[in-house]
Design a protein around this motif. Sequence first.
Motif, PDB file in Angstrom:
ATOM      1  N   GLY A   1     102.299  49.500 -51.912  1.00 50.46           N
ATOM      2  CA  GLY A   1     102.924  48.667 -50.884  1.00 50.46           C
ATOM      3  C   GLY A   1     102.122  47.432 -50.534  1.00 50.46           C
ATOM      4  N   GLY A   2     101.343  46.942 -51.482  1.00 51.52           N
ATOM      5  CA  GLY A   2     100.518  45.765 -51.237  1.00 51.52           C
ATOM      6  C   GLY A   2      99.111  46.099 -50.773  1.00 51.52           C
ATOM      7  N   MET A   3      98.886  47.346 -50.348  1.00 49.17           N
ATOM      8  CA  MET A   3      97.563  47.761 -49.870  1.00 49.17           C
ATOM      9  C   MET A   3      96.706  48.248 -51.019  1.00 49.17           C
ATOM     10  N   GLU A   4      95.442  47.900 -50.947  1.00 49.68           N
ATOM     11  CA  GLU A   4      94.486  48.405 -51.919  1.00 49.68           C
ATOM     12  C   GLU A   4      94.013  49.783 -51.449  1.00 49.68           C
ATOM     13  N   VAL A   5      94.033  50.757 -52.350  1.00 52.91           N
ATOM     14  CA  VAL A   5      93.531  52.098 -52.075  1.00 52.91           C
ATOM     15  C   VAL A   5      92.379  52.334 -53.036  1.00 52.91           C
ATOM     16  N   ARG A   6      91.211  52.688 -52.470  1.00 55.32           N
ATOM     17  CA  ARG A   6      90.023  52.868 -53.300  1.00 55.32           C
ATOM     18  C   ARG A   6      89.348  54.199 -53.001  1.00 55.32           C
ATOM     19  N   PHE A   7      88.836  54.800 -54.050  1.00 56.28           N
ATOM     20  CA  PHE A   7      88.015  55.996 -53.930  1.00 56.28           C
ATOM     21  C   PHE A   7      86.597  55.602 -54.308  1.00 56.28           C
TER      22      PHE A   7
ATOM     23  N   SER B   1     109.662  39.299 -44.908  1.00 57.81           N
ATOM     24  CA  SER B   1     110.165  40.484 -44.227  1.00 57.81           C
ATOM     25  C   SER B   1     109.000  41.340 -43.772  1.00 57.81           C
ATOM     26  N   GLY B   2     109.252  42.233 -42.844  1.00 60.98           N
ATOM     27  CA  GLY B   2     108.194  43.038 -42.249  1.00 60.98           C
ATOM     28  C   GLY B   2     107.986  44.348 -42.956  1.00 60.98           C
ATOM     29  N   GLY B   3     108.163  45.471 -42.237  1.00 56.90           N
ATOM     30  CA  GLY B   3     107.891  46.789 -42.769  1.00 56.90           C
ATOM     31  C   GLY B   3     108.668  47.057 -44.043  1.00 56.90           C
ATOM     32  N   MET B   4     108.081  47.838 -44.875  1.00 54.97           N
ATOM     33  CA  MET B   4     108.680  48.164 -46.156  1.00 54.97           C
ATOM     34  C   MET B   4     109.771  49.205 -45.948  1.00 54.97           C
ATOM     35  N   PRO B   5     110.955  49.036 -46.575  1.00 54.26           N
ATOM     36  CA  PRO B   5     112.006  50.034 -46.453  1.00 54.26           C
ATOM     37  C   PRO B   5     111.512  51.395 -46.949  1.00 54.26           C
ATOM     38  N   GLN B   6     112.005  52.456 -46.349  1.00 53.80           N
ATOM     39  CA  GLN B   6     111.576  53.806 -46.689  1.00 53.80           C
ATOM     40  C   GLN B   6     111.728  54.082 -48.189  1.00 53.80           C
ATOM     41  N   GLU B   7     112.816  53.612 -48.788  1.00 52.26           N
ATOM     42  CA  GLU B   7     113.038  53.846 -50.217  1.00 52.26           C
ATOM     43  C   GLU B   7     111.923  53.215 -51.048  1.00 52.26           C
ATOM     44  N   GLU B   8     111.483  52.029 -50.644  1.00 50.62           N
ATOM     45  CA  GLU B   8     110.422  51.335 -51.361  1.00 50.62           C
ATOM     46  C   GLU B   8     109.092  52.078 -51.204  1.00 50.62           C
ATOM     47  N   VAL B   9     108.807  52.565 -49.999  1.00 50.05           N
ATOM     48  CA  VAL B   9     107.588  53.348 -49.761  1.00 50.05           C
ATOM     49  C   VAL B   9     107.593  54.566 -50.670  1.00 50.05           C
TER      50      VAL B   9
ATOM     51  N   SER C   1     103.843  40.932 -35.663  1.00 47.88           N
ATOM     52  CA  SER C   1     104.134  42.346 -35.860  1.00 47.88           C
ATOM     53  C   SER C   1     105.275  42.475 -36.862  1.00 47.88           C
ATOM     54  N   ALA C   2     105.464  43.687 -37.365  1.00 46.98           N
ATOM     55  CA  ALA C   2     106.554  43.927 -38.316  1.00 46.98           C
ATOM     56  C   ALA C   2     107.894  43.562 -37.701  1.00 46.98           C
ATOM     57  N   SER C   3     108.089  43.875 -36.411  1.00 46.60           N
ATOM     58  CA  SER C   3     109.373  43.555 -35.777  1.00 46.60           C
ATOM     59  C   SER C   3     109.542  42.043 -35.633  1.00 46.60           C
ATOM     60  N   GLU C   4     108.455  41.313 -35.364  1.00 42.16           N
ATOM     61  CA  GLU C   4     108.536  39.853 -35.288  1.00 42.16           C
ATOM     62  C   GLU C   4     108.839  39.261 -36.661  1.00 42.16           C
ATOM     63  N   GLU C   5     108.246  39.852 -37.713  1.00 43.66           N
ATOM     64  CA  GLU C   5     108.546  39.370 -39.058  1.00 43.66           C
ATOM     65  C   GLU C   5     110.003  39.639 -39.408  1.00 43.66           C
TER      66      GLU C   5
ATOM     67  N   ILE D   1      99.001  56.810 -46.020  1.00 38.85           N
ATOM     68  CA  ILE D   1      99.491  55.637 -46.751  1.00 38.85           C
ATOM     69  C   ILE D   1     100.911  55.304 -46.316  1.00 38.85           C
ATOM     70  N   ARG D   2     101.759  56.306 -46.171  1.00 41.55           N
ATOM     71  CA  ARG D   2     103.139  56.073 -45.729  1.00 41.55           C
ATOM     72  C   ARG D   2     103.161  55.443 -44.336  1.00 41.55           C
ATOM     73  N   ARG D   3     102.350  55.969 -43.436  1.00 38.99           N
ATOM     74  CA  ARG D   3     102.310  55.417 -42.070  1.00 38.99           C
ATOM     75  C   ARG D   3     101.855  53.957 -42.080  1.00 38.99           C
ATOM     76  N   LEU D   4     100.835  53.650 -42.868  1.00 40.15           N
ATOM     77  CA  LEU D   4     100.372  52.272 -42.945  1.00 40.15           C
ATOM     78  C   LEU D   4     101.456  51.364 -43.515  1.00 40.15           C
ATOM     79  N   CYS D   5     102.144  51.829 -44.556  1.00 37.41           N
ATOM     80  CA  CYS D   5     103.223  51.026 -45.156  1.00 37.41           C
ATOM     81  C   CYS D   5     104.355  50.796 -44.155  1.00 37.41           C
ATOM     82  N   GLU D   6     104.656  51.796 -43.360  1.00 37.62           N
ATOM     83  CA  GLU D   6     105.769  51.695 -42.418  1.00 37.62           C
ATOM     84  C   GLU D   6     105.433  50.866 -41.183  1.00 37.62           C
ATOM     85  N   HIS D   7     104.172  50.860 -40.768  1.00 38.97           N
ATOM     86  CA  HIS D   7     103.826  50.268 -39.476  1.00 38.97           C
ATOM     87  C   HIS D   7     103.015  48.975 -39.534  1.00 38.97           C
ATOM     88  N   LEU D   8     102.478  48.634 -40.693  1.00 40.48           N
ATOM     89  CA  LEU D   8     101.748  47.370 -40.785  1.00 40.48           C
ATOM     90  C   LEU D   8     102.678  46.284 -41.322  1.00 40.48           C
ATOM     91  N   PRO D   9     102.614  45.103 -40.747  1.00 43.19           N
ATOM     92  CA  PRO D   9     103.392  43.990 -41.308  1.00 43.19           C
ATOM     93  C   PRO D   9     102.947  43.723 -42.750  1.00 43.19           C
TER      94      PRO D   9
END
Length: 177
Positions: free
Chosen positions: A71-77, A158-166, A144-148, A36-44
């Motif tokens: 972080g805006g992503m849906e997580v489902r079990f 804005s692009g990637g979520m700041p680490q504190e927010e994650v 991409s996150a960098s383009e955003e 989840i952290r990786r997705l939050c950090e690397h997905l726009p």
Amino acid sequence: MSLLLIVDGYNVIAPVAGPGRSPDADWLQVERKRLIRRLCEHLPESVRQRTCVVFDARCPPRNRAHQYTVGGMEVRFAVEQVEADDLIEELITQHTAPKQLAIVSADHRIQNAAKRRGAIAFDSQPWLDALLEGKPQLAIVVESASEERAGQGSGKPSGGMPQEEVERWLREFGFEP
């Protein structure tokens, strides 16, 4: 707004963490949190808002909802299905614009279900490698996150979520960063 990305969660983390690889009893929760952290950090942000990560319900987080947002992503079990693959297939079947949908799974059943609907399927490990290199693969082109981030002054989101927010979101849903 329809999904752009469905991630077969345990299928993506399986290559990096197996039951015999960690003496920690909570290894599965640790690996879910890492994904989840990786997705939050690397997905726009625009992609995170349209992403669903699906896990089998065999080991859902204790004392947590079986569906939530990080972080805006849906997580489902997949609590009402036998396995995550069943839920992923339902999501693919119900999608109204499957040609815009990307599925991340090494499972041939899921890849075939995606292809039957016109969605694109990516194998888990190469997809994760590309994500970590800052090149998330999708069925359609998005900034991409960098383009955003580069467009912050132009009114673009804005692009990637700041680490504190994650970390705040992870704590909110019972994951310690």
